[in-house]
Design an enzyme around this catalytic site. Structure first.
Site, PDB file in Angstrom:
ATOM      1  NE  ARG A 196      -3.401   2.490   2.561  1.00 31.50           N
ATOM      2  CZ  ARG A 196      -3.745   3.170   3.634  1.00 31.50           C
ATOM      3  NH1 ARG A 196      -3.307   2.825   4.808  1.00 31.50           N
ATOM      4  NH2 ARG A 196      -4.532   4.207   3.547  1.00 31.50           N
TER       5      ARG A 196
ATOM      6  NE  ARG B  45     -10.392  10.124   4.000  1.00 32.60           N
ATOM      7  CZ  ARG B  45     -10.739   8.864   3.674  1.00 32.60           C
ATOM      8  NH1 ARG B  45     -10.068   7.841   4.169  1.00 32.60           N
ATOM      9  NH2 ARG B  45     -11.761   8.635   2.882  1.00 32.60           N
ATOM     10  CG  ASP B  46      -4.649   8.842   5.726  1.00 33.76           C
ATOM     11  OD1 ASP B  46      -5.633   9.278   6.328  1.00 33.76           O
ATOM     12  OD2 ASP B  46      -4.493   7.645   5.459  1.00 33.76           O
TER      13      ASP B  46
ATOM     14  CD1 TRP C 106     -10.645  10.987   8.428  1.00 35.82           C
ATOM     15  CD2 TRP C 106     -12.170   9.821   9.592  1.00 35.82           C
ATOM     16  NE1 TRP C 106      -9.998  10.351   9.455  1.00 35.82           N
ATOM     17  CE2 TRP C 106     -10.913   9.627  10.190  1.00 35.82           C
ATOM     18  CE3 TRP C 106     -13.287   9.191  10.138  1.00 35.82           C
ATOM     19  CZ2 TRP C 106     -10.736   8.837  11.317  1.00 35.82           C
ATOM     20  CZ3 TRP C 106     -13.116   8.392  11.263  1.00 35.82           C
ATOM     21  CH2 TRP C 106     -11.844   8.228  11.840  1.00 35.82           C
TER      22      TRP C 106
ATOM     23  CG  ASP D  31     -11.024   4.300   4.992  1.00 36.61           C
ATOM     24  OD1 ASP D  31     -11.047   5.139   4.087  1.00 36.61           O
ATOM     25  OD2 ASP D  31     -10.018   4.064   5.687  1.00 36.61           O
TER      26      ASP D  31
ATOM     27  CG  HIS E  37      -7.568  10.705  12.373  1.00 33.85           C
ATOM     28  ND1 HIS E  37      -7.103  10.326  11.132  1.00 33.85           N
ATOM     29  CD2 HIS E  37      -7.779  12.025  12.268  1.00 33.85           C
ATOM     30  CE1 HIS E  37      -7.041  11.374  10.342  1.00 33.85           C
ATOM     31  NE2 HIS E  37      -7.443  12.415  11.012  1.00 33.85           N
TER      32      HIS E  37
ATOM     33  CD  GLN F   8      -6.390   2.638  12.212  1.00 37.47           C
ATOM     34  OE1 GLN F   8      -6.801   1.533  12.592  1.00 37.47           O
ATOM     35  NE2 GLN F   8      -6.233   2.933  10.937  1.00 37.47           N
TER      36      GLN F   8
ATOM     37  N   GLY G 162      -3.409   9.215  11.536  1.00 38.84           N
ATOM     38  CA  GLY G 162      -3.681  10.650  11.470  1.00 38.84           C
ATOM     39  C   GLY G 162      -3.768  11.272  12.855  1.00 38.84           C
TER      40      GLY G 162
HETATM   41  C1  NOJ Z   1      -7.311   4.730   8.152  1.00 37.76           C
HETATM   42  C2  NOJ Z   1      -7.154   5.445   6.863  1.00 37.76           C
HETATM   43  O1  NOJ Z   1      -5.771   5.540   6.547  1.00 37.76           O
HETATM   44  C3  NOJ Z   1      -7.754   6.829   6.922  1.00 37.76           C
HETATM   45  O2  NOJ Z   1      -7.674   7.430   5.684  1.00 37.76           O
HETATM   46  C4  NOJ Z   1      -9.185   6.776   7.389  1.00 37.76           C
HETATM   47  O3  NOJ Z   1      -9.671   8.093   7.491  1.00 37.76           O
HETATM   48  C5  NOJ Z   1      -9.306   6.042   8.694  1.00 37.76           C
HETATM   49  N1  NOJ Z   1      -8.723   4.747   8.584  1.00 37.76           N
HETATM   50  C6  NOJ Z   1     -10.766   5.904   9.159  1.00 37.76           C
HETATM   51  O4  NOJ Z   1     -11.500   5.040   8.352  1.00 37.76           O
END
Ligand code: NOJ
Length: 821
Positions: free
Chosen positions: A342, A348-349, A509, A511, A661, A707, A727
């Site tokens: 990956r 977005r990140d 945001w 996923d 996050h 995370q 994030g």
């Molecule tokens: C991890 C992903 O890298 C991020 O882009 C996403 O916002 C979060 N998971 C939440 O789903």
């Protein structure tokens, strides 16, 4: 239960109990080479890309835990007993040996004291050289002469993650090794630059280049045959699996010490020879530490705090900024969870990473912004995950052609359509750009002309899934950064559903909350925030028409929020394609969601009373002693109308975990409401420092945000997973410094507007902003949570803190009367 402690003076985390419940990792390297290593020297190294240019092999998610690694073995030639300096792989009983691991900023030091032999092994990657140094010290602490053997060991990879893990037809017979003049060369025969070397600052007594010869059949890294026998076998071959093992016999008198340096690098034998010469001079090794120390000093010194909260000081001054820097450097592609497969930038990140630390890494943040702008489709959405080289007009890198036919993706596949667009991706970029300009003052950036992702001509014959896959035409036009921003904002204005709420598209945001492509309140609020930042910029640039136009869009969103998104005590999360509202009082599962409510408040779209109610509801339903859950109660019934989230186990990740996050969004939202006590309560709950003595619950490292932590609906409630690459690293830093401590650069002044716990008497911040250094002393004599009564610059009462050169003293007096001169 504790496994170690923070050594803030040395900026290290010290692990003393080695049998951790999970790997605690660190990142080495700040340029092209990177190694991810754990507390037992397990881990892997790569050059630029963990997917395409892996140097050492790693068997992820396997047993024994997180192996192999970069190991040093010691053998006592008299007793034939042997051990490793890191606890694993040999793993002596912890009652018989003392082990320690110190994770520092871009280095890790392992040490062991066993049978009166003290050994340390420091792994470090210098700036300027593509090599990892293994700096080894061995000391005889006994009163007799000791005859020892030292062995190194690492296992080479076939570079490409797929070729390393499947279909070995080509790779296994195309990787070769050889030994000459103290240097092992590993050669991937069909790759033009497919070389690595392994060498040392001494003439080895023996070597092995073949993994299976060193380890021996039916053995593991625990008990390598070569170490057991006290000598390597001198193996090398064209084809097969390769390793870097050099052996040296040493004799140490009582109290005597020796220093050996192993070098694992990118390049051929010639490159290895030059590096060997350089680092055989031990002064050059010492300089590496000094240089890295200065490198981090210069970053960390841009913002240092001294508050009554030691956990916050430790995180903001050292570990949180370190984590945010690791993210901007290596995005999300290298950890023990993300093990290649990956690579590239997640839109977005990356945008959020770039937004959060332009003060400590303006160059990298700028580079990321440009890459993201190039990855924007002219329709106004971003490419969700892409390789920046694909769209770099100056990229000359040649693609690597595998002899195995891998179908080349078409141009359409690289520039995906709206069906694969996420609704939030590019919105983050608008605020990131504004933040960058406020930090650096580089207003001309806004006029820079940058291509769009769909403005390239692709030569089909050179297109592969790898490196330089398109040939860019520089004359395709593109648009200014300002125009890119407008396209992003207009895209979200147009992509609105029946209820006047932004469409969620493939996802926002979250996923996993797909809403069947319905509408997402979070995105509407995020749109509002991006507009707010943009309008500020447009005002500053004197673009009166744009200010008018986009302020009107903001008004419409606020109206829709009031009419369609409010549910009585909080904001709903969205509306599915089939018209079902999600996150409402009447829902039994997924009743209330963190993202929509924090963004309603943080964006400024929610009126004060609704904001208070919404955040009180978050506190009531979602907050835990370890942080705030993403939603609750967790979904237990799968429902594809809502999305994949309903197919995730309750309490894990996006389904009701304490997802780190969005937690800092809540801190910022509370600060917008002026509730510093609440913000700090939320901050402290998530802060890994404060979980250092509950590792039996947390399990993961206490120096990195993870995370997520399992939520109340999971049996392992409180267990943290996925360190570093999240994030939350950047956002925790951003919310804590910008909103809680309130130091916010603006286009022409440095705003200071803290929101702190009422009990705080005072705190200090040193902030470098552009060419000035500001020593800021904040006093809170009335014990309020928000509000600045007086502001002094170098002893004079002022209204604003302007951009200045040199060092300046700033005094901020908090108080209820907004009485500024
Ligand atoms: C991890 C992903 O890298 C991020 O882009 C996403 O916002 C979060 N998971 C939440 O789903």
């Amino acid at each position: 239960m504790k496994y170690g402690y923070f050594d803030n003076e040395n900026r290290e985390y010290v692990i003393e109990k080695m049998d951790l419940p999970t790997s605690w990792t660190n990142y080495l390297g700040v340029e092209n080479m990177c190694a991810v290593v754990n507390h037992t020297a397990g881990g892997y190294m790569f050059y630029k890309s963990p997917q395409y240019h892996r140097i050492t092999r790693f068997r992820a998610n396997a047993i024994p835990l997180d192996r192999p690694g970069h190991y040093v073995y010691i053998r006592d030639d008299e007793t034939k007993d042997y051990w490793s300096i890191s606890w694993q792989p040999v793993g002596k009983p912890l009652a018989q040996a003392d082990y320690q691991c110190r994770h520092g900023l871009s280095y890790t030091k392992y040490s062991c004291r066993y049978k009166d032999i003290a050994g340390t092994q420091t792994l470090v990657i210098p700036r300027g050289d593509d090599v990892e140094l293994w700096d080894v010290h061995i000391k005889n602490e006994s009163d007799k002469v000791r005859n020892l053997c030292i062995f190194s060991y690492c296992e080479f990879s076939f570079h490409h993650i797929d070729m390393d893990n499947q279909n070995f037809q080509m790779s296994l017979y195309a990787a070769g090794s050889s030994y000459e003049n103290g240097i092992i060369e590993h050669d991937l025969f069909y790759e033009e630059f497919g070389y690595q070397y392994f060498t040392a600052n001494f003439k080895p007594d023996s070597f092995d280049c073949l993994r299976d010869k060193f380890i021996g059949l039916y053995r593991t890294e625990n008990n390598p045959l070569a170490v057991e026998q006290g000598k390597c076998g001198g193996s090398y071959e064209k084809g097969s699996n390769h390793c870097g093992s050099l052996q040296k016999k040493i004799t140490l008198g009582p109290g005597e010490e020796i220093r050996l340096v192993f070098m694992l690098g990118e390049g051929n034998r010639e490159a290895g020879s030059a590096i060997r010469e350089k680092y055989s001079n031990l002064d050059n090794v010492d300089k590496v530490y000094d240089d890295l120390r200065q490198y981090w000093d210069s970053k960390l010194s841009k913002l240092q705090i001294n508050t009554p909260n030691i956990g916050m000081n430790t995180l903001i001054n050292i570990w949180n900024i370190y984590q945010a820097e690791i993210n901007i450097m290596f995005s999300r592609f290298a950890s023990f969870i993300e093990v290649g497969g990956r690579t590239g930038l997640g839109y977005r990140d990356t945008a959020q990473d770039a937004m959060t630390i332009p003060h400590s890494n303006p160059e990298k943040c700028r580079q990321r912004l440009v890459e993201l702008l190039r990855g924007l489709v002219s329709a106004g959405y971003g490419l969700h995950l892409f390789q920046p080289e694909w769209f770099d007009p100056d990229n000359k890198a040649k693609p690597f052609k595998s002899p195995t036919v891998i179908p080349a993706p078409s141009r359409e596949e690289m520039v995906h359509g709206i069906e694969d667009a996420c609704s939030d991706d590019a919105l983050w970029l608008v605020s990131a750009i504004v933040e960058y300009v406020k930090e650096t003052g580089e207003i001309n950036f806004i006029d820079e002309i940058i291509t769009y992702a769909d403005q390239y001509t692709a030569r089909k014959d050179t297109v592969t899934a790898r490196k330089d896959t398109v040939t860019a035409r520089k004359d395709t036009g593109g648009g200014s950064v300002y125009e890119h921003m407008i396209k992003i904002l207009d895209f979200s204005t147009e992509q609105v559903g029946e209820n006047g709420i932004c469409k969620g598209l493939r996802a926002d945001w979250n996923d996993c909350l797909n809403l069947g492509g319905g509408e997402s309140t979070m995105v509407s609020f995020l749109h509002y925030w991006a507009l707010k930042n943009f309008v500020e910029l447009a005002k500053y640039l004197g673009k009166v028409e744009d200010v008018k136009k986009y302020s009107m869009v903001m008004k419409n969103i606020a109206k829709a929020a009031d009419e369609q998104m409010w549910d009585g005590s909080w904001y709903i999360r969205g509306v599915t394609k089939n018209g079902k509202k999600i996150g409402t009082w009447s829902d039994k599962e997924g009743k209330i969601h963190l993202e929509s409510n924090t963004w309603a408040v943080l964006s400024g779209a929610a009126p004060y009373d609704k904001g208070i109610k919404a955040m009180d509801s978050i506190n009531e339903y979602l907050s835990t002693p370890y942080g705030i859950m993403l939603n609750g109660p967790s979904y237990t019934q799968s429902d594809d109308d809502i999305g994949f989230v309903t197919r995730v186990y309750p309490g894990i990740k996006e389904n009701g975990a304490i997802f780190s996050h969005p937690n800092p969004w809540a801190w910022a939202a509370e600060c917008e409401l002026g509730r510093g006590d609440r913000a700090m309560g939320f901050y402290n709950a998530l802060c890994p420092y404060h979980q250092n003595d509950m590792i039996e619950i947390r399990e993961a490292e206490p120096y990195s945000y993870c995370q997520f932590m399992m939520g109340v609906d999971h049996t392992a409630y409180g267990r943290a997973r996925h360190p570093f690459m999240t994030g939350s690293g950047g956002w925790a830093y951003f919310s804590a410094t910008r909103y809680m401590l309130g130091i916010k650069p603006q286009f022409e002044n440095l705003e200071i507007d803290p929101c702190i716990p009422g009990e705080w008497e005072k705190f200090q911040v040193t902030r470098v902003w552009r060419d000035g250094t500001y020593h800021i002393q904040v006093e809170n004599p009335e014990h309020i949570m928000k509000g600045v009564k007086e502001l002094y610059l170098d002893g004079h009462k002022v209204k604003d803190i302007p951009q200045l050169k040199g060092t300046h003293e700033v005094r901020v007096v908090m108080g209820n009367q907004q009485e500024r001169i």
